[in-house]
Enzyme design. Sequence first.
Site, PDB file in Angstrom:
ATOM      1  N   SER A 148       0.842  -1.195   0.000  1.00 48.82           N
ATOM      2  CA  SER A 148       0.000   0.000   0.000  1.00 48.82           C
ATOM      3  C   SER A 148       0.872   1.238   0.000  1.00 48.82           C
ATOM      4  CB  SER A 148      -0.912   0.019   1.234  1.00 48.82           C
ATOM      5  OG  SER A 148      -0.169   0.365   2.388  1.00 48.82           O
ATOM      6  N   LYS A 149       0.233   2.382  -0.218  1.00 43.46           N
ATOM      7  CA  LYS A 149       0.964   3.649  -0.284  1.00 43.46           C
ATOM      8  C   LYS A 149       1.587   4.023   1.054  1.00 43.46           C
ATOM      9  CE  LYS A 149      -1.797   5.472  -4.085  1.00 43.46           C
ATOM     10  NZ  LYS A 149      -2.694   6.512  -4.562  1.00 43.46           N
ATOM     11  N   ARG A 150       1.161   3.363   2.118  1.00 36.97           N
ATOM     12  CA  ARG A 150       1.701   3.692   3.440  1.00 36.97           C
ATOM     13  C   ARG A 150       2.975   2.901   3.750  1.00 36.97           C
ATOM     14  NH1 ARG A 150      -3.672   3.470   3.806  1.00 36.97           N
ATOM     15  NH2 ARG A 150      -3.698   1.301   4.454  1.00 36.97           N
TER      16      ARG A 150
END
Length: 490
Positions: A254-256
């Site tokens: 994910s982008k995190r």
Amino acid sequence: MNEIRTRFAPSPTGYLHVGGLRTALYNFLFARKNNGKFILRIEDTDRSRYVEGAVENLIQTLKWCDLFYDEGPDVDGPYGPYIQSQRLEIYREHVEKLVQKGYAYYCFCSPERLAALREEQLKLKVPQIKYDKHCLKLSPQEVQKKLESGEKYVIRLNIPENQTVKFYDIIRGEIEFDTNFIDDQVLLKSDGYPTYHLANVVDDHLMKITHVIRGEEWLSSTPKHILLYEYFGWEKPQFAHLPLLLNPDRSKLSKRQGDVAVEEYRAKGYLKEALINFVALLGWNAGDDREFYYLNELIEKFSLEGVNKSGAVFDLNKLLWLNGEHIRKKSVEDLLSLLKDEIKKSKYASQNFSDEYLKLVISAMQERIDFVHEIITKSYYFFERPISYEEKAIQKNWKQETPEHLNLLVDALEKLDNPSKEDYEKALNSVAEKLQISKGKIIHPLRLALSGTSAGPGIFDLLYTLGKEESIIRIKNAIQNITYKEPKTS
């Protein structure tokens, strides 16, 4: 058979994620393999997540990756505009047709009522949290009255109860959903913008998209889209849902979690060829063990049948390996322009290195690097004379007699006229023979004198690249500046 038409439809919410790049790539490869068209459409109807400049970045990134589209925001095409916020009237017209036929309805419920409904369903532990069709029960007169009084509303899809929605997915086979577990999706929001579900289906139909190739996260939305196609009376495209991208621990990428933007990899020095090669293999293979591909070879080999159902692990070590492999396969000419770009960003930007010199540097280092910028960071000595010398190498290789040996080598080098690598080798061999010592006793301190370090390209590559005059200057500097140190005794 109709012309194959695929599309990549990103939301402009920031940089292009590597998962988005894979979706774009597979759509591009499938279209090119089948002599079809690849379309870029910007899905910017979620205004709360819109990021200024993101559209321009998406376009620039796709073009950097050589994923050129046939129709899109900045390319003429017969089915534009290709930005959804410029197509609002089209969506309004189509959703009103659904309302007229009873396939959609106005919903005036307040956010407070919807929150309370959700809370109640959570308490009751119902198998599916969804809207209760409260506003479907309003009479036409009640609806009209609310509209005339200016009450805020959304328009919802009217999902039929007790039905099964079936469709075929090219990657996953036959799939079916029970409509009792599907929510009455909002199609038109209170701000007049459509949701993804309405805009996606309307645009895919009007733009004559034949194959919808997208991430697995959209699989659960597909029955809503199937129903919309049926309600409009339109032919459905073929669907293919790509596997999730996973971290090495099998959690969802994910982008995190770290750097997942294409822009980040570009900034770190990854080649576009390596990134495309790597991303292509995230969930697809040609049925063999091959791992190195150029884009034109991917086009030739690609098929949706070669895409796996299971998640694909994002292995940075493999990307690093591929980057090095692509660098080693590049011509010196290609690497020259990349190296010059890196020099412009470095402390050597004001220096004027000739192309011929830089080509020699590249030839010396090409087998030893994974990034072009490592030519500078790993072999700074090609760009400036060493001002210090590796301490361990001095202890190990710089003997009391080393200055004498190197002075004899300088005498031999000074006699050379426009020397080749072989001439340097012969000169060093002759000095070693004259002194009756092994070549290593000259080579190791010579490397230290020329580069300040104990590692690097072949010593004769080093001499040839630096040239006779520069090499002699560096050897003399080292003789003057390096002090022999007595070995430590225990």
